[in-house]
Design a protein around this motif. Sequence first.
Motif, PDB file in Angstrom:
ATOM      1  N   LEU A   1     -44.449-135.992 -68.706  1.00  0.00           N
ATOM      2  CA  LEU A   1     -43.473-136.254 -69.544  1.00  0.00           C
ATOM      3  C   LEU A   1     -44.051-136.490 -71.127  1.00  0.00           C
ATOM      4  O   LEU A   1     -43.445-135.997 -71.977  1.00  0.00           O
ATOM      5  CB  LEU A   1     -43.094-137.762 -69.054  1.00  0.00           C
ATOM      6  N   PRO A   2     -45.218-137.109 -71.231  1.00  0.00           N
ATOM      7  CA  PRO A   2     -45.841-137.373 -72.384  1.00  0.00           C
ATOM      8  C   PRO A   2     -45.977-135.962 -73.058  1.00  0.00           C
ATOM      9  O   PRO A   2     -45.630-135.713 -74.283  1.00  0.00           O
ATOM     10  CB  PRO A   2     -47.029-138.060 -72.409  1.00  0.00           C
ATOM     11  N   LEU A   3     -46.250-134.925 -72.533  1.00  0.00           N
ATOM     12  CA  LEU A   3     -46.759-133.722 -72.893  1.00  0.00           C
ATOM     13  C   LEU A   3     -45.311-132.799 -73.178  1.00  0.00           C
ATOM     14  O   LEU A   3     -45.165-132.429 -74.582  1.00  0.00           O
ATOM     15  CB  LEU A   3     -47.366-132.412 -72.051  1.00  0.00           C
ATOM     16  N   LEU A   4     -44.434-133.180 -72.418  1.00  0.00           N
ATOM     17  CA  LEU A   4     -43.162-132.586 -72.854  1.00  0.00           C
ATOM     18  C   LEU A   4     -42.369-133.199 -73.927  1.00  0.00           C
ATOM     19  O   LEU A   4     -41.647-132.509 -74.718  1.00  0.00           O
ATOM     20  CB  LEU A   4     -42.058-132.678 -71.204  1.00  0.00           C
ATOM     21  N   THR A   5     -42.224-134.514 -73.806  1.00  0.00           N
ATOM     22  CA  THR A   5     -41.802-135.285 -75.203  1.00  0.00           C
ATOM     23  C   THR A   5     -42.372-134.788 -76.132  1.00  0.00           C
ATOM     24  O   THR A   5     -41.586-134.659 -77.367  1.00  0.00           O
ATOM     25  CB  THR A   5     -42.034-136.611 -75.039  1.00  0.00           C
ATOM     26  N   ALA A   6     -43.637-134.496 -76.292  1.00  0.00           N
ATOM     27  CA  ALA A   6     -44.432-134.144 -77.806  1.00  0.00           C
ATOM     28  C   ALA A   6     -43.745-132.812 -78.226  1.00  0.00           C
ATOM     29  O   ALA A   6     -43.812-132.697 -79.535  1.00  0.00           O
ATOM     30  CB  ALA A   6     -45.799-134.317 -77.553  1.00  0.00           C
ATOM     31  N   ARG A   7     -43.405-132.007 -77.233  1.00  0.00           N
ATOM     32  CA  ARG A   7     -43.105-130.518 -77.669  1.00  0.00           C
ATOM     33  C   ARG A   7     -41.400-130.577 -77.776  1.00  0.00           C
ATOM     34  O   ARG A   7     -41.040-129.552 -78.157  1.00  0.00           O
ATOM     35  CB  ARG A   7     -43.364-129.765 -76.484  1.00  0.00           C
ATOM     36  N   ALA A   8     -40.776-131.576 -77.316  1.00  0.00           N
ATOM     37  CA  ALA A   8     -39.442-131.601 -77.477  1.00  0.00           C
ATOM     38  C   ALA A   8     -38.750-131.548 -79.018  1.00  0.00           C
ATOM     39  O   ALA A   8     -39.498-132.076 -79.736  1.00  0.00           O
ATOM     40  CB  ALA A   8     -38.857-132.827 -76.619  1.00  0.00           C
TER      41      ALA A   8
ATOM     42  N   ASP B   1     -33.078-133.659 -52.099  1.00  0.00           N
ATOM     43  CA  ASP B   1     -33.346-135.175 -52.808  1.00  0.00           C
ATOM     44  C   ASP B   1     -34.326-135.752 -52.118  1.00  0.00           C
ATOM     45  O   ASP B   1     -35.075-136.379 -53.036  1.00  0.00           O
ATOM     46  CB  ASP B   1     -32.044-136.034 -52.206  1.00  0.00           C
ATOM     47  N   HIS B   2     -34.685-135.369 -50.973  1.00  0.00           N
ATOM     48  CA  HIS B   2     -35.909-136.052 -50.405  1.00  0.00           C
ATOM     49  C   HIS B   2     -37.142-135.778 -51.272  1.00  0.00           C
ATOM     50  O   HIS B   2     -38.070-136.327 -51.397  1.00  0.00           O
ATOM     51  CB  HIS B   2     -36.039-135.783 -48.807  1.00  0.00           C
ATOM     52  N   ILE B   3     -37.209-134.365 -51.419  1.00  0.00           N
ATOM     53  CA  ILE B   3     -38.447-133.750 -52.153  1.00  0.00           C
ATOM     54  C   ILE B   3     -38.344-134.273 -53.589  1.00  0.00           C
ATOM     55  O   ILE B   3     -39.446-134.596 -54.395  1.00  0.00           O
ATOM     56  CB  ILE B   3     -38.343-132.141 -52.256  1.00  0.00           C
ATOM     57  N   ARG B   4     -37.061-134.342 -54.537  1.00  0.00           N
ATOM     58  CA  ARG B   4     -37.221-134.759 -55.775  1.00  0.00           C
ATOM     59  C   ARG B   4     -37.477-136.376 -55.844  1.00  0.00           C
ATOM     60  O   ARG B   4     -38.014-136.391 -56.805  1.00  0.00           O
ATOM     61  CB  ARG B   4     -35.535-134.651 -56.259  1.00  0.00           C
ATOM     62  N   GLU B   5     -37.161-137.039 -54.879  1.00  0.00           N
ATOM     63  CA  GLU B   5     -37.418-138.456 -55.025  1.00  0.00           C
ATOM     64  C   GLU B   5     -38.847-138.923 -54.336  1.00  0.00           C
ATOM     65  O   GLU B   5     -38.950-139.895 -54.294  1.00  0.00           O
ATOM     66  CB  GLU B   5     -36.392-139.184 -54.385  1.00  0.00           C
ATOM     67  N   SER B   6     -39.665-137.859 -54.217  1.00  0.00           N
ATOM     68  CA  SER B   6     -41.151-137.985 -53.504  1.00  0.00           C
ATOM     69  C   SER B   6     -41.726-138.909 -54.552  1.00  0.00           C
ATOM     70  O   SER B   6     -41.804-138.331 -55.547  1.00  0.00           O
ATOM     71  CB  SER B   6     -41.549-136.959 -52.549  1.00  0.00           C
ATOM     72  N   GLY B   7     -42.692-139.492 -53.996  1.00  0.00           N
ATOM     73  CA  GLY B   7     -43.934-140.032 -54.907  1.00  0.00           C
ATOM     74  C   GLY B   7     -44.720-139.199 -55.484  1.00  0.00           C
ATOM     75  O   GLY B   7     -45.142-139.233 -56.875  1.00  0.00           O
ATOM     76  N   THR B   8     -44.979-137.855 -54.725  1.00  0.00           N
ATOM     77  CA  THR B   8     -45.846-136.897 -55.390  1.00  0.00           C
ATOM     78  C   THR B   8     -45.123-136.340 -56.666  1.00  0.00           C
ATOM     79  O   THR B   8     -45.657-136.122 -57.881  1.00  0.00           O
ATOM     80  CB  THR B   8     -46.047-135.721 -54.567  1.00  0.00           C
ATOM     81  N   LEU B   9     -44.017-135.986 -56.551  1.00  0.00           N
ATOM     82  CA  LEU B   9     -43.182-135.217 -57.816  1.00  0.00           C
ATOM     83  C   LEU B   9     -43.007-136.343 -58.995  1.00  0.00           C
ATOM     84  O   LEU B   9     -43.150-136.050 -60.217  1.00  0.00           O
ATOM     85  CB  LEU B   9     -41.848-134.653 -57.386  1.00  0.00           C
ATOM     86  N   HIS B  10     -42.808-137.668 -58.678  1.00  0.00           N
ATOM     87  CA  HIS B  10     -42.635-138.663 -59.673  1.00  0.00           C
ATOM     88  C   HIS B  10     -44.057-138.938 -60.251  1.00  0.00           C
ATOM     89  O   HIS B  10     -44.056-139.241 -61.565  1.00  0.00           O
ATOM     90  CB  HIS B  10     -42.022-139.924 -59.187  1.00  0.00           C
ATOM     91  N   LYS B  11     -45.028-138.896 -59.629  1.00  0.00           N
ATOM     92  CA  LYS B  11     -46.568-139.075 -60.255  1.00  0.00           C
ATOM     93  C   LYS B  11     -46.666-138.037 -61.201  1.00  0.00           C
ATOM     94  O   LYS B  11     -47.258-138.230 -62.283  1.00  0.00           O
ATOM     95  CB  LYS B  11     -47.373-139.238 -59.153  1.00  0.00           C
ATOM     96  N   LEU B  12     -46.342-136.664 -60.713  1.00  0.00           N
ATOM     97  CA  LEU B  12     -46.635-135.478 -61.517  1.00  0.00           C
ATOM     98  C   LEU B  12     -45.615-135.688 -62.743  1.00  0.00           C
ATOM     99  O   LEU B  12     -45.934-135.326 -63.892  1.00  0.00           O
ATOM    100  CB  LEU B  12     -46.324-134.369 -60.986  1.00  0.00           C
ATOM    101  N   HIS B  13     -44.329-135.930 -62.766  1.00  0.00           N
ATOM    102  CA  HIS B  13     -43.470-136.284 -63.941  1.00  0.00           C
ATOM    103  C   HIS B  13     -44.292-137.076 -64.982  1.00  0.00           C
ATOM    104  O   HIS B  13     -43.873-137.133 -66.091  1.00  0.00           O
ATOM    105  CB  HIS B  13     -42.392-136.829 -63.162  1.00  0.00           C
ATOM    106  N   GLN B  14     -44.998-138.280 -64.501  1.00  0.00           N
ATOM    107  CA  GLN B  14     -45.506-139.210 -65.238  1.00  0.00           C
ATOM    108  C   GLN B  14     -46.423-138.605 -66.074  1.00  0.00           C
ATOM    109  O   GLN B  14     -46.796-139.147 -67.125  1.00  0.00           O
ATOM    110  CB  GLN B  14     -45.997-140.420 -64.426  1.00  0.00           C
TER     111      GLN B  14
END
Length: 353
Positions: free
Chosen positions: A294-301, A278-291
């Motif tokens: 996300l647009p690339l993943l959504t476009a291919r979904a 949970d500490h890793i998942r909610e880190s700022g680094t992972l969320h910045k990468l997710h942002q």
Amino acid sequence: MSKFRWGIFGTGFVAGKFALGLKALGAHEIVAVASRSPEKAKAFAAGLKVAATCGSYADIAALANVDAIYIATPPNVHTSQALMCIAASKAVLVEKPFAMNAAEAEEIRAAAQANGVFCMEAMWTRFNPAVQKLKAMVDAGELGEIRLLNGSFGIQEVPSESNHLFNQAMGGGAVLDRGVYPISLAVYLLGKPDYVSGVLLRANGEVDEQAAITLGWQGKTTAQFSVSLIADLPNNLSISGSKARMELDAPIYRPSRLRVFTSQPLERAPAQPPGNKDHIRESGTLHKLHQHLLPLLTARAGKTVNALYAGNAYHYQAEEVRQCVQGGKRESAIMPLSESVAIMEIVDRLLAQ
């Protein structure tokens, strides 16, 4: 086979679209044009490069060489003109909105049935290949139990007294001009709703320039639509079911493809105290990468289903009229008169609020 011959009432924007759309069909031709102004009728026919008889509405309705008449005049004269055509035993295609209210719509329906004359509302979007594919998938249960429809239709217009959209007496307003599209699609997919509600924004207490519409079916399904004459909206439509969610690509009135996204209920595990993951998942680094991702993943979904239309897509409804008339039918199964009346009943309830 001889060509199916059309008379056109009106020389405005939509009449031009319909007339140009007929170019995608070899079995149709325009033989007559009517307008309040004979000069406008002649100019319209010349612009289309067709040899057409030009005259008054009554003159065109009386012509023996006309198989069907397309009414593309302002909504406040739809009923009188439709009744005139029906009395002349002319098949008639009435531009949306079908009438000013449900009482007028019922009058047209009753006259057509009593006289044995074909009549249909020109809700051209229903005949679009993408919408037909959507209807087939919904009916086949591919989305599962339908739970929510959501959409919008808004194009910002310059308010003007000369623009019938801002003239209540001529049948203007966001609900009558824009709202009938998502309402008609909802009725087509789910039938007449049990619940109707809306919030309307009226200019100076008169014509509705904007509206938020809510419909409901038997406590199981809801629909929410935003329509506007004064704001640009996404002009989209999504249908969410228990198995999948489907999106019609914009614009809502003339889509060319569908996107299907699989749905699955989320089963949550009992809450546990935060751990190392949970500490890793909610880190700022992972969320910045997710942002960033996300647009690339959504476009291919999702799965894209193409349903490209021919021409400008106005001709599909014209071909429906020809097939029905030449097949001896008095109504279209895709756009029956009972649903045109039901749609106007919904509009009446919304405008009364």
